[in-house]
Scaffold this motif. Structure first.
Motif, PDB file in Angstrom:
ATOM      1  N   PRO A  72       0.843  -1.639  -0.028  1.00 24.54           N
ATOM      2  CA  PRO A  72       0.095   0.517   0.241  1.00 24.54           C
ATOM      3  C   PRO A  72       1.028   1.179   0.426  1.00 24.54           C
ATOM      4  O   PRO A  72       1.502   1.119   0.611  1.00 24.54           O
ATOM      5  CB  PRO A  72      -1.151  -0.392   1.051  1.00 24.54           C
ATOM      6  N   SER A  73       0.391   2.155  -0.471  1.00 23.07           N
ATOM      7  CA  SER A  73       0.892   3.844  -0.494  1.00 23.07           C
ATOM      8  C   SER A  73       0.906   4.130   0.234  1.00 23.07           C
ATOM      9  O   SER A  73      -0.253   4.990   0.108  1.00 23.07           O
ATOM     10  CB  SER A  73       0.599   4.373  -1.807  1.00 23.07           C
ATOM     11  N   ASN A  74       1.014   4.454   1.834  1.00 20.87           N
ATOM     12  CA  ASN A  74       1.677   4.282   3.001  1.00 20.87           C
ATOM     13  C   ASN A  74       3.159   5.608   3.319  1.00 20.87           C
ATOM     14  O   ASN A  74       3.994   5.425   2.688  1.00 20.87           O
ATOM     15  CB  ASN A  74       0.900   3.976   4.294  1.00 20.87           C
ATOM     16  N   LEU A  75       2.251   5.615   4.700  1.00 19.42           N
ATOM     17  CA  LEU A  75       3.565   6.561   5.009  1.00 19.42           C
ATOM     18  C   LEU A  75       5.198   5.704   4.964  1.00 19.42           C
ATOM     19  O   LEU A  75       6.248   6.256   4.465  1.00 19.42           O
ATOM     20  CB  LEU A  75       3.919   7.186   6.279  1.00 19.42           C
ATOM     21  N   ARG A  76       5.173   4.252   5.667  1.00 17.05           N
ATOM     22  CA  ARG A  76       5.946   3.217   5.839  1.00 17.05           C
ATOM     23  C   ARG A  76       6.772   3.170   4.454  1.00 17.05           C
ATOM     24  O   ARG A  76       7.832   2.338   4.376  1.00 17.05           O
ATOM     25  CB  ARG A  76       5.631   2.559   6.742  1.00 17.05           C
ATOM     26  N   ASN A  77       5.882   3.418   3.285  1.00 14.14           N
ATOM     27  CA  ASN A  77       6.748   2.199   2.091  1.00 14.14           C
ATOM     28  C   ASN A  77       6.529   3.336   1.590  1.00 14.14           C
ATOM     29  O   ASN A  77       8.171   2.816   0.394  1.00 14.14           O
ATOM     30  CB  ASN A  77       5.254   1.563   1.827  1.00 14.14           C
ATOM     31  N   ASN A  78       6.308   4.374   1.475  1.00 16.26           N
ATOM     32  CA  ASN A  78       6.951   5.432   0.902  1.00 16.26           C
ATOM     33  C   ASN A  78       8.186   6.404   1.160  1.00 16.26           C
ATOM     34  O   ASN A  78       9.046   6.405   1.013  1.00 16.26           O
ATOM     35  CB  ASN A  78       5.920   6.449   0.420  1.00 16.26           C
ATOM     36  N   ALA A  79       8.489   6.034   2.552  1.00 17.68           N
ATOM     37  CA  ALA A  79       9.835   6.012   3.469  1.00 17.68           C
ATOM     38  C   ALA A  79      10.735   5.366   3.203  1.00 17.68           C
ATOM     39  O   ALA A  79      11.811   6.288   3.179  1.00 17.68           O
ATOM     40  CB  ALA A  79       9.577   7.030   4.525  1.00 17.68           C
ATOM     41  N   GLY A  80       9.955   4.374   2.948  1.00 16.28           N
ATOM     42  CA  GLY A  80      11.659   3.193   2.712  1.00 16.28           C
ATOM     43  C   GLY A  80      11.920   2.807   1.352  1.00 16.28           C
ATOM     44  O   GLY A  80      11.311   3.810   0.593  1.00 16.28           O
ATOM     45  N   PHE A  81      12.576   1.711   0.833  1.00 16.14           N
ATOM     46  CA  PHE A  81      13.021   1.841  -0.543  1.00 16.14           C
ATOM     47  C   PHE A  81      12.998   0.039  -0.198  1.00 16.14           C
ATOM     48  O   PHE A  81      13.746  -0.571   0.395  1.00 16.14           O
ATOM     49  CB  PHE A  81      13.799   2.255  -0.562  1.00 16.14           C
ATOM     50  N   PRO A  82      12.054  -0.621  -0.950  1.00 16.40           N
ATOM     51  CA  PRO A  82      12.652  -2.593  -0.657  1.00 16.40           C
ATOM     52  C   PRO A  82      13.340  -2.840  -1.893  1.00 16.40           C
ATOM     53  O   PRO A  82      13.653  -2.584  -2.571  1.00 16.40           O
ATOM     54  CB  PRO A  82      11.162  -2.453  -2.543  1.00 16.40           C
ATOM     55  N   THR A  83      13.876  -3.395   0.232  1.00  9.17           N
ATOM     56  CA  THR A  83      15.444  -4.318  -1.105  1.00  9.17           C
ATOM     57  C   THR A  83      15.133  -4.910  -1.896  1.00  9.17           C
ATOM     58  O   THR A  83      15.836  -5.958  -2.418  1.00  9.17           O
ATOM     59  CB  THR A  83      15.636  -5.209   0.272  1.00  9.17           C
TER      60      THR A  83
END
Length: 366
Positions: free
Chosen positions: A282-293
């Motif tokens: 989902p496009s939320n704060l946690r996922n937009n602030a991070g970057f998927p390894t």
């Protein structure tokens, strides 16, 4: 080393147990290319013991027992005793690099070391208030996440981040944006496709936690209804999934395969072998602030990728990368079908090789 030692501190399990360990070990190669020695103070879940101890395979790696009680956990949030003792082993210490550690620990180190001329740096890869455990831990984690996001600049000399969102947040201090990096010269990345069974395979790899939505992925795959297709799910056991998602055991067929956790090297080979890697977040704060390894890893081996358009992923879009604008079952099924119609061949991509970041990292340190 020529420029001194950086002590990396965090809850990573070295040498390769998880994305955090892979990140800090690759960053070591990056920092070494600039003339720094990198030492580590990580954790281990193998037994209980006091203080920090060295490991047999590397003279610059030290570890502490993973916290097993509330008292021990609280000590790790505030006490720098083990850090001071480990740092004292290096008379050329130039900086402490904290990896996703509590704000209170960084503040304690800042107060102690700033008068000694030692820089305090922070490697931030997530903004998350999620925590396992009791009420005290959950409340503290929420408080800590707020301090990390809004007050970290007050107790650091520089911050390494993984996304442009974080970079904008910390613009008052020297900031370096480093996504998860790889070393493409490592034999692990010199892998070739070994699967030739004629099946179009979609692959998910990771630990869903609160990030990925496996239900939508599985439902979309089942709705695809194509012969000679398979969905491989790495990092999750089938019995664990059906226990938390009742009803799926009857719904899924033999073309949905769960492997559980496998060694990192085998994950990379699986990403090379698969027809298309996919994850839905989902496009939320946690996922937009991070970057998927796992995006970095699939991108680097050259496979096709279906991913939610989060964080800075769109910057790396090229042939064979499908970005999801909507994450309902119908939309995901359509993109699954589209990915089957395009053949790109497996060509490695070098955008995340650490050598491409030597120049900007040198500027950050100087």
């Amino acid at each position: 080393m020529e420029k001194g030692t950086i002590l990396y501190i965090g809850n990573f399990e070295l040498p390769d147990k998880g994305a955090s360990a892979n990140r800090v070990m690759t960053n070591r190669k990056l920092f070494a290319a600039l003339g720094y020695r990198v030492a580590y103070l990580g954790v281990t879940r193998e037994g209980a013991f006091e203080g920090a101890r060295g490991v047999s395979y590397d003279g610059d790696i030290f570890e502490r027992a993973y916290p097993s009680s509330v008292k021990m956990w609280l000590e790790r949030c505030y006490s720098i005793k083990d850090i001071v003792e480990t740092a004292a082993k290096y008379d050329d210490l130039t900086a402490l690099m904290f990896y996703n550690t509590p704000y209170s620990l960084v503040r304690a180190a800042w107060r102690y070391y700033r008068k000694l001329g030692i820089k305090i740096l922070y490697d931030c890869t997530e903004w998350s208030h999620d925590a396992d455990g009791g009420k005290l831990k959950r409340v503290y984690k929420k408080y800590d996440a707020h301090r990390i996001r809004y007050d970290l600049e007050k107790v650091t000399d520089g911050i390494i981040v993984v996304s442009s969102m974080m970079e904008k947040q910390y613009r008052k201090k020297p900031t370096l944006r480093l996504p998860p990096l790889v070393d493409l010269s490592d034999p692990m990345w010199q892998t070739e496709r070994t699967r030739n069974d004629g099946v179009f395979e979609f692959c998910y790899a990771g630990d869903p936690e609160n990030k990925d939505d496996l239900c939508i992925l599985i439902d979309a795959f089942l709705a695809l209804g194509c012969e000679n297709t398979r969905l491989k799910i790495i990092g999750v056991k089938k019995e664990d999934f059906v226990r938390t998602h009742p009803g799926y055991e009857e719904k899924m067929d033999e073309n949905v395969v769960f492997t559980g956790r496998i060694p990192h090297k085998e994950v990379i080979q699986a990403l090379c072998n698969t027809s298309c890697f996919i994850f839905i977040r989902p496009s939320n704060l946690r996922n937009n602030a991070g970057f998927p390894t796992k995006f970095v890893e699939a991108y680097s081996v050259g496979t096709k990728i279906i991913a939610t358009d989060i964080s800075d992923i769109g910057v790396y879009r090229d042939e064979g990368i499908f970005l999801l604008k909507q994450c309902d079952v119908q939309s995901v099924t359509q993109v699954l079908r589209e990915s089957m119609e395009i053949n790109i061949g497996n060509k490695g991509r070098d955008a995340f090789d650490f050598r491409g970041y030597i120049g900007k990292t040198g500027e950050f340190f100087s």
